[in-house]
Design a protein around this motif. Structure first.
Motif, PDB file in Angstrom:
ATOM      1  N   UNK A 161       6.451   1.212   3.059  1.00 45.22           N
ATOM      2  CA  UNK A 161       5.725   1.383   1.801  1.00 45.22           C
ATOM      3  C   UNK A 161       4.953   2.506   1.308  1.00 45.22           C
ATOM      4  N   UNK A 162       4.383   2.960   2.765  1.00 50.41           N
ATOM      5  CA  UNK A 162       3.219   4.039   2.514  1.00 50.41           C
ATOM      6  C   UNK A 162       4.000   5.408   2.234  1.00 50.41           C
ATOM      7  N   UNK A 163       3.558   6.071   1.264  1.00 50.07           N
ATOM      8  CA  UNK A 163       4.327   7.114   0.855  1.00 50.07           C
ATOM      9  C   UNK A 163       3.179   8.740   1.038  1.00 50.07           C
ATOM     10  N   UNK A 164       1.827   8.439   1.001  1.00 49.36           N
ATOM     11  CA  UNK A 164       1.126   9.203   1.295  1.00 49.36           C
ATOM     12  C   UNK A 164      -0.016   9.032   2.114  1.00 49.36           C
ATOM     13  N   UNK A 165      -0.293   9.817   3.171  1.00 49.75           N
ATOM     14  CA  UNK A 165      -1.130   9.494   4.290  1.00 49.75           C
ATOM     15  C   UNK A 165      -1.937  10.629   4.449  1.00 49.75           C
ATOM     16  N   UNK A 192      11.810  11.156  12.520  1.00 50.32           N
ATOM     17  CA  UNK A 192      13.216  10.967  12.530  1.00 50.32           C
ATOM     18  C   UNK A 192      13.341   9.285  12.305  1.00 50.32           C
ATOM     19  N   UNK A 193      12.560   8.514  12.143  1.00 51.08           N
ATOM     20  CA  UNK A 193      12.657   7.064  11.604  1.00 51.08           C
ATOM     21  C   UNK A 193      12.157   6.594  10.403  1.00 51.08           C
ATOM     22  N   UNK A 194      11.198   7.233   9.858  1.00 51.31           N
ATOM     23  CA  UNK A 194      10.486   6.681   8.666  1.00 51.31           C
ATOM     24  C   UNK A 194      11.073   7.469   7.500  1.00 51.31           C
ATOM     25  N   UNK A 195      11.552   6.655   6.549  1.00 55.08           N
ATOM     26  CA  UNK A 195      12.174   7.369   5.147  1.00 55.08           C
ATOM     27  C   UNK A 195      11.383   6.994   3.922  1.00 55.08           C
ATOM     28  N   UNK A 196      10.103   6.546   4.048  1.00 57.06           N
ATOM     29  CA  UNK A 196       9.118   6.220   2.968  1.00 57.06           C
ATOM     30  C   UNK A 196       8.186   7.542   2.821  1.00 57.06           C
ATOM     31  N   UNK A 209       0.774  -1.246  -0.092  1.00 51.59           N
ATOM     32  CA  UNK A 209      -0.009   0.093   0.098  1.00 51.59           C
ATOM     33  C   UNK A 209       0.804   1.351  -0.049  1.00 51.59           C
ATOM     34  N   UNK A 210       0.565   1.908  -0.827  1.00 54.81           N
ATOM     35  CA  UNK A 210       1.308   3.379  -1.064  1.00 54.81           C
ATOM     36  C   UNK A 210       0.467   4.648  -0.488  1.00 54.81           C
ATOM     37  N   UNK A 254      12.873  12.917   3.609  1.00 52.09           N
ATOM     38  CA  UNK A 254      12.023  12.512   2.625  1.00 52.09           C
ATOM     39  C   UNK A 254      10.576  12.995   2.432  1.00 52.09           C
ATOM     40  N   UNK A 255      10.143  13.614   3.464  1.00 51.24           N
ATOM     41  CA  UNK A 255       8.787  14.110   3.399  1.00 51.24           C
ATOM     42  C   UNK A 255       9.059  15.539   2.595  1.00 51.24           C
ATOM     43  N   UNK A 256       8.272  15.703   1.573  1.00 48.36           N
ATOM     44  CA  UNK A 256       7.979  16.955   0.637  1.00 48.36           C
ATOM     45  C   UNK A 256       6.712  17.866   1.028  1.00 48.36           C
TER      46      UNK A 256
END
Length: 239
Positions: A136-140, A160-164, A109-110, A193-195
């Protein structure tokens, strides 16, 4: 009301069989059909037997916690779903917990939208906590719920920990944990990674301004990369 409008169980059964037997269907869009937990359970039976559907839109319906549980089971059992829109339903903290458990196990799931549901701070915290393990999740989208300091604290942790995760919408909540937003800015500076981070109506412009300024170069860079990929794709077609 449902006797005149919306999806009946007989309709759901027919649709479920179609989904189960289809080898070409990739998108299922069922907005504004008064779909409830019972109907989701029937449709879910078809989705469980399908390996081509990647996009599921169940927004603007009447899905509550049990319906979320059924969808969570799908995500835990090798589902091919990449995008799920559950915005404007009636999912509360219990349903959020089911979905969070699924996110901890799912690696496909992305995109997930839970905008405008019934999540309290506990539900928001649990969903974000799942992103500590999810890659895997890139958009929430968790906008327009009732999220506060617990969710804000968990946000600092996942940054600080998630790079997706690249896009996070928390608008119309109250997740900023300190008056000037300095803790959040510090966490964002350590995240590469967060844009896109939507925090509208979480704080005033004085607090949100520096956060927006910090993320703007990342968003511009992402657009440039996307444009380059698009152009390269056309180059391949032309060749």
């Amino acid at each position: 009301e449902k006797s005149l409008f919306g999806m009946h169980l007989t309709d759901a059964m027919s649709l479920s069989r179609l989904i189960a037997n289809s080898r070409a269907l990739t998108r299922v869009v069922l907005q504004e059909n008064l779909i409830d937990d019972e109907t989701v359970h029937v449709i879910g039976s078809g989705l469980a037997k399908n390996n081509t559907v990647t996009y599921l839109d169940l927004s603007h319906n009447c899905i509550a916690d049990r319906g979320a549980e059924r969808l969570a089971k799908l995500l835990q059992r090798g589902s091919m779903l990449i995008d799920i829109d559950l915005s404007d339903n009636q999912i509360g903290d219990l349903g959020a917990g089911y979905l969070a458990d699924a996110l901890r196990l799912n690696d496909v799931l992305s995109t997930l939208s839970l905008r405008q549901n019934l999540l309290s701070d506990n539900g928001g915290e649990e969903v974000l906590d799942a992103l500590v393990e999810n890659s895997s999740l890139s958009e929430l989208d968790l906008s327009a719920n009732e999220l506060e300091a617990k969710t804000g604290g968990k946000l600092l942790q996942i940054l600080r920990s998630n790079d997706a995760l690249t896009t996070l919408n928390l608008a119309c909540n109250s997740v900023i944990t300190d008056e000037e937003g300095k803790l959040l800015i510090g966490a964002l500076e350590k995240n590469a990674t967060l844009t896109k981070l939507d925090l509208r109506k979480n704080a005033d412009a004085k607090v949100l301004g520096p956060i927006k300024k910090l993320l703007k170069p990342r968003a511009v860079k992402e657009k440039q990369v996307s444009r380059k990929r698009y152009q390269n794709g056309w180059d391949l077609v032309d060749d």
